[in-house]
Design a protein around this motif. Structure first.
Motif, PDB file in Angstrom:
ATOM      1  N   HIS A 288       0.837  -1.200   0.000  1.00 24.33           N
ATOM      2  CA  HIS A 288       0.000   0.000   0.000  1.00 24.33           C
ATOM      3  C   HIS A 288       0.863   1.238   0.000  1.00 24.33           C
ATOM      4  N   ASP A 289       0.610   2.104  -0.979  1.00 24.57           N
ATOM      5  CA  ASP A 289       1.457   3.267  -1.208  1.00 24.57           C
ATOM      6  C   ASP A 289       0.601   4.534  -1.203  1.00 24.57           C
ATOM      7  N   ASP A 290       0.915   5.444  -0.308  1.00 25.18           N
ATOM      8  CA  ASP A 290       0.292   6.767  -0.330  1.00 25.18           C
ATOM      9  C   ASP A 290       1.337   7.742  -0.828  1.00 25.18           C
ATOM     10  N   THR A 291       1.053   8.377  -1.948  1.00 24.41           N
ATOM     11  CA  THR A 291       1.974   9.356  -2.498  1.00 24.41           C
ATOM     12  C   THR A 291       1.240  10.690  -2.580  1.00 24.41           C
ATOM     13  N   ILE A 292       1.717  11.636  -1.797  1.00 21.35           N
ATOM     14  CA  ILE A 292       0.987  12.896  -1.639  1.00 21.35           C
ATOM     15  C   ILE A 292       1.889  14.056  -2.056  1.00 21.35           C
ATOM     16  N   PHE A 293       1.325  15.006  -2.769  1.00 22.82           N
ATOM     17  CA  PHE A 293       2.092  16.177  -3.177  1.00 22.82           C
ATOM     18  C   PHE A 293       1.207  17.402  -3.027  1.00 22.82           C
ATOM     19  N   ILE A 294       1.551  18.241  -2.067  1.00 24.92           N
ATOM     20  CA  ILE A 294       0.737  19.438  -1.836  1.00 24.92           C
ATOM     21  C   ILE A 294       1.569  20.676  -2.126  1.00 24.92           C
ATOM     22  N   THR A 295       1.083  21.498  -3.031  1.00 26.16           N
ATOM     23  CA  THR A 295       1.798  22.723  -3.395  1.00 26.16           C
ATOM     24  C   THR A 295       1.074  23.934  -2.813  1.00 26.16           C
ATOM     25  N   HIS A 296       1.805  24.684  -1.999  1.00 29.18           N
ATOM     26  CA  HIS A 296       1.257  25.937  -1.469  1.00 29.18           C
ATOM     27  C   HIS A 296       1.689  27.061  -2.394  1.00 29.18           C
ATOM     28  N   ASP A 297       0.701  27.705  -3.018  1.00 32.67           N
ATOM     29  CA  ASP A 297       1.026  28.797  -3.925  1.00 32.67           C
ATOM     30  C   ASP A 297       0.138  30.005  -3.604  1.00 32.67           C
ATOM     31  N   ALA A 298      -0.176  30.166  -2.318  1.00 31.91           N
ATOM     32  CA  ALA A 298      -1.005  31.293  -1.885  1.00 31.91           C
ATOM     33  C   ALA A 298      -0.694  31.547  -0.415  1.00 31.91           C
ATOM     34  N   VAL A 299      -1.196  32.661   0.078  1.00 32.30           N
ATOM     35  CA  VAL A 299      -0.858  33.080   1.435  1.00 32.30           C
ATOM     36  C   VAL A 299      -1.808  32.475   2.470  1.00 32.30           C
ATOM     37  N   ASN A 300      -1.244  32.135   3.609  1.00 31.85           N
ATOM     38  CA  ASN A 300      -2.043  31.737   4.771  1.00 31.85           C
ATOM     39  C   ASN A 300      -2.892  30.481   4.550  1.00 31.85           C
ATOM     40  N   CYS A 301      -2.340  29.514   3.892  1.00 32.07           N
ATOM     41  CA  CYS A 301      -3.072  28.260   3.689  1.00 32.07           C
ATOM     42  C   CYS A 301      -2.568  27.206   4.672  1.00 32.07           C
ATOM     43  N   GLU A 302      -3.470  26.286   4.979  1.00 32.44           N
ATOM     44  CA  GLU A 302      -3.117  25.211   5.916  1.00 32.44           C
ATOM     45  C   GLU A 302      -3.245  23.864   5.215  1.00 32.44           C
ATOM     46  N   SER A 303      -2.199  23.048   5.308  1.00 28.58           N
ATOM     47  CA  SER A 303      -2.335  21.693   4.783  1.00 28.58           C
ATOM     48  C   SER A 303      -1.883  20.696   5.840  1.00 28.58           C
ATOM     49  N   ARG A 304      -2.512  19.518   5.794  1.00 33.89           N
ATOM     50  CA  ARG A 304      -2.302  18.531   6.835  1.00 33.89           C
ATOM     51  C   ARG A 304      -2.332  17.147   6.214  1.00 33.89           C
ATOM     52  N   GLN A 305      -1.317  16.362   6.479  1.00 36.57           N
ATOM     53  CA  GLN A 305      -1.284  14.975   5.989  1.00 36.57           C
ATOM     54  C   GLN A 305      -1.126  14.052   7.183  1.00 36.57           C
ATOM     55  N   VAL A 306      -2.064  13.144   7.358  1.00 36.93           N
ATOM     56  CA  VAL A 306      -1.991  12.201   8.483  1.00 36.93           C
ATOM     57  C   VAL A 306      -2.195  10.781   7.949  1.00 36.93           C
ATOM     58  N   PHE A 307      -1.145   9.993   7.960  1.00 30.57           N
ATOM     59  CA  PHE A 307      -1.242   8.637   7.403  1.00 30.57           C
ATOM     60  C   PHE A 307      -0.739   7.585   8.390  1.00 30.57           C
ATOM     61  N   LYS A 308      -1.576   6.585   8.594  1.00 33.38           N
ATOM     62  CA  LYS A 308      -1.246   5.522   9.549  1.00 33.38           C
ATOM     63  C   LYS A 308      -1.429   4.167   8.884  1.00 33.38           C
ATOM     64  N   LYS A 309      -0.483   3.294   9.138  1.00 30.80           N
ATOM     65  CA  LYS A 309      -0.605   1.948   8.565  1.00 30.80           C
ATOM     66  C   LYS A 309      -0.289   0.894   9.620  1.00 30.80           C
ATOM     67  N   VAL A 310      -1.092  -0.149   9.629  1.00 30.58           N
ATOM     68  CA  VAL A 310      -0.844  -1.287  10.514  1.00 30.58           C
ATOM     69  C   VAL A 310      -0.524  -2.482   9.620  1.00 30.58           C
ATOM     70  N   LEU A 311       0.643  -3.056   9.797  1.00 29.81           N
ATOM     71  CA  LEU A 311       1.097  -4.081   8.854  1.00 29.81           C
ATOM     72  C   LEU A 311       1.492  -5.362   9.566  1.00 29.81           C
ATOM     73  N   ARG A 312       1.122  -6.484   8.936  1.00 32.39           N
ATOM     74  CA  ARG A 312       1.554  -7.764   9.513  1.00 32.39           C
ATOM     75  C   ARG A 312       1.728  -8.834   8.440  1.00 32.39           C
ATOM     76  N   ASN A 313       2.370  -9.911   8.814  1.00 34.62           N
ATOM     77  CA  ASN A 313       2.595 -11.052   7.910  1.00 34.62           C
ATOM     78  C   ASN A 313       3.242 -10.651   6.582  1.00 34.62           C
ATOM     79  N   GLY A 314       4.211  -9.772   6.648  1.00 37.22           N
ATOM     80  CA  GLY A 314       4.959  -9.438   5.445  1.00 37.22           C
ATOM     81  C   GLY A 314       4.360  -8.326   4.605  1.00 37.22           C
ATOM     82  N   ALA A 315       3.369  -7.635   5.108  1.00 40.69           N
ATOM     83  CA  ALA A 315       2.763  -6.534   4.354  1.00 40.69           C
ATOM     84  C   ALA A 315       3.737  -5.359   4.260  1.00 40.69           C
ATOM     85  N   THR A 316       3.577  -4.576   3.177  1.00 44.44           N
ATOM     86  CA  THR A 316       4.455  -3.432   2.971  1.00 44.44           C
ATOM     87  C   THR A 316       3.642  -2.145   2.880  1.00 44.44           C
TER      88      THR A 316
END
Lengths: 429, 251
Positions: A288-316
């Protein structure tokens, strides 16, 4: 440039026999231009930096890797209890029988297939546009491929606050279905829309969603990727945010042999807010792949990335997250966290957090952690009579909670939490 | 209630023997105290009884109401009626105190073949217990022990004990880190649970906790053994003269 030549040859070979879908002058033009982009970039290979942690070969191959369709009665569909407008696709084809009437006040929904023939100026300007913007500075050839070859999808125009969420349900019918879907959404100033997505969709699924969120508008996106363990998916969510707009996206993933979810956002209006979050639960043959790209091109903007993964038995698990703050994007508030809980020594988490900042008055932070279950906490729970598996599930849920808390709508959040619990219980067996 | 017979314990990871033949018999309704200097094996005794990993029992037996507990998992011991109030209660971010307690109460009931408690009954039950321990609604909602003060953590331990209604309660240095008022509150909570069917093993460095929780029997532990057993007056002797005299006496 032998490498480049090899790539070009491979791309040419792959595209041989593929023809652009018919219909509509503006759509044809957009598709042709996307095809040219794709040919210029070439399909991704393992040698590409952006695909270092995820092998793209099964996503690009001419032959579709098969994926068994599981019994739909296996588990109750997610979002079932939510009052919503249902739109069903089976192996990427719109199913009018199973879908609701595509009518809602302030929202116009059309199928790409039909819209392409009519002169919808806003869609004309948007189809493939945000995808094109998203090709720099990092190339996303699979998104260009989608723009070129997608035959179905929705064109959604929102002019008011939508009374109900639009729920896109992707059913999977055949073991070797290879599906490309392309949605375009425009949320006009002050309007609001929630889009829900769920279902395995196909044996191989390539989906693009382009969302223009105009000034003062809000777009909420909640997605559940479960069921049909063998399926492969690559998805791109492109967003452009106007002034004082809100964009929130959350994804829960619990199945799939390969999933790559890319989110590419441009914040071009001042004071906008973008939250992107995900919780993934991987067991065994799961990448499982999360690929995130956030470009700030203005004033006073807020961005938030929250990613959690629980992996077992050889998961990637993979996380590639970037915040790019352009010169002049002062007062930017950027936050990024990616965390993995590895339930055994066979699983792995690969993280590449990136900040690139050209403005001098910004607050950006990022963090990434990989850890095992807290043995102290586990013993504490057990000493109170909670059996090991139940105690572990409790800690797993607690770990994922920070990401799930990002969902604003409580009803939807509870629905997904219940789903998560169901998955955990089933996996105990 | 609890019978410890000739218990020998070493650390699993290294060749270090901690308990060298501990024997102890606690009858139903009795309160026993174990006192002793640092490193004497008091806390190890509590950990071994509750089933923590990292210890190896090389000799001896422990039974709870006639049942051998050494072979049981920690959760099975809990369901059998054993409870350990931790010296350092663990913080569990993301798990609400209330959720934690309801899960624990119902897991134990299930293990004993009893019916699970309904949400409404549970709420009534916990509110009543929390009130007597001066635990407010906010503390019940917050994640387990996260951001709790030392006193709050210990009160939370006693709340768990009150909710789980164990038969054999082990209190591992419950007085550590508490001021006099907090200690009184905790002691009152414990005393409220005293019952002819419930026994206590109170592990402490100091006599002061025993002013509030009056023991029937006091044991002095040193170097992995119980070296002296007596009545409450033994605790006073420690308070006045320290451990040195007693240890010299038995050496």
């Amino acid at each position: 440039m032998a490498l480049r030549q090899t790539k070009e040859d491979a791309t040419t070979a792959r595209l041989e026999g593929c023809s652009l879908p018919e219909g509509g002058s503006w759509a044809t033009a957009a598709r042709k231009s996307a095809l040219a982009r794709l040919q210029d970039m070439g399909l991704p290979t393992r040698r590409d930096e952006y695909w270092k942690f995820t092998r793209p070969d099964t996503l690009t191959s001419s032959e579709v890797p098969r994926a068994a369709v599981f019994d739909p009665k296996d588990e109750p569909p997610v979002f079932d209890a939510i009052d919503r407008l249902k739109i069903v696709f089976v192996d990427g084809v719109f199913d009018p029988e199973a879908s609701d009437d595509l009518a809602m006040a302030g929202v116009k929904i059309e199928r790409l297939e039909h819209a392409a023939e009519s002169d919808i100026h806003w869609a004309k300007e948007l189809y493939g546009k945000l995808e094109t913007n998203g090709q720099t500075p990092v190339q996303r050839p699979l998104a260009a491929m989608n723009t070129a070859f997608a035959t179905d999808g929705l064109i959604i125009h929102v002019t008011k606050k939508a009374a109900r969420p639009i729920s896109l349900i992707y059913n999977h019918g055949s073991d070797d279905s290879d599906v490309l879907l392309h949605h375009v959404i425009k949320v006009e100033p002050g309007a609001e829309l929630t889009v829900l997505e769920n279902g395995p969709a196909a044996a191989r699924f390539n989906k693009v969603m382009e969302v223009e969120v105009c000034d003062g508008a809000a777009f909420h996106h909640v997605r559940a990727q479960g069921r049909d363990h063998e399926r492969r998916a690559v998805t791109h969510l492109f967003g452009r945010l106007g002034a004082e707009s809100t964009f929130k996206s959350f994804t829960l993933t619990a199945n799939g042999v390969l999933t790559r979810n890319e989110v590419v956002l441009e914040m071009i209006g001042d004071d906008s807010v973008a939250h992107v979050a995900g919780a993934a639960l991987g067991d065994g043959d799961f990448h499982h792949d999360d690929t995130i790209f956030i470009t700030h091109d203005a004033v006073n903007c807020e961005s938030r990335q929250v990613f959690k993964k629980v992996l077992r038995n050889g998961a990637t698990g993979v996380f590639q997250g970037k915040i790019l703050v352009k010169a002049g994007a002062q007062k930017t508030d950027g936050y990024q966290i990616s965390q993995a809980l590895l339930l055994d020594g066979d699983s792995q988490f690969l993280a590449k957090p990136e900040l690139e900042i050209y403005a001098d008055d910004v607050a950006c932070s990022h963090g990434s952690t990989t850890g095992a279950i807290d043995e102290e906490a586990l013993f504490y729970l057990k000493s109170r009579g909670v059996p090991e598996t139940e105690a572990q599930d409790l800690l797993v849920k607690a770990f994922l909670a920070e990401a799930i808390d990002e969902i604003e709508n409580e009803e939807i959040s509870e629905d997904l939490t219940a789903r998560l619990e169901g998955w955990l219980v089933r996996r105990r067996g | 209630m609890l019978e410890i017979n000739n218990l020998h314990v070493k650390l699993e990871e290294e060749d270090k023997v901690i308990l060298k033949g501990v024997s102890l018999s606690i009858g139903a309704g009795e309160v026993h105290a174990i006192m002793g200097p640092n490193g004497s094996g008091k806390s190890t005794t509590s950990y071994v009884l509750s089933g923590r990993d990292g210890y190896e029992v090389t000799e001896g037996t422990v039974t709870l109401n006639g049942e051998d507990i050494l072979e049981m998992e920690p959760e099975e011991r809990a369901a059998a009626g054993l409870f350990l109030a931790f010296q350092y209660p663990v913080e569990i971010p993301g798990v609400g105190n209330m959720t934690f307690l309801r899960t624990a109460v119902n897991a134990q009931r299930k293990a004993r073949g009893e019916e699970e408690m309904s949400a409404a009954d549970f709420l009534k039950f916990i509110r009543a217990k929390a009130k007597t321990l001066k635990i407010d609604a906010d503390m019940l909602k917050r994640p387990v022990n996260v951001g709790f003060s030392g006193g709050e953590k210990k009160r939370n331990e006693i709340l768990q004990m009150a909710m789980l209604e164990p038969k054999m309660c082990i209190l591992d240095e419950t007085d550590s880190g508490l001021d006099v008022d907090a200690m009184k509150l905790v002691a009152e909570g414990v005393n409220a649970l005293r019952d002819e069917g419930r026994s206590f093993l109170v592990i402490t460095h100091y006599q002061r906790l025993l002013d509030h929780i009056k023991p029937d029997v006091v044991h002095i532990m040193a170097d992995g053994r119980i070296v002296k057993t007596g009545g409450p007056e033994l605790a006073l002797e420690v308070e006045h003269n320290g451990y040195a005299d007693i240890l010299a006496e038995v050496a």
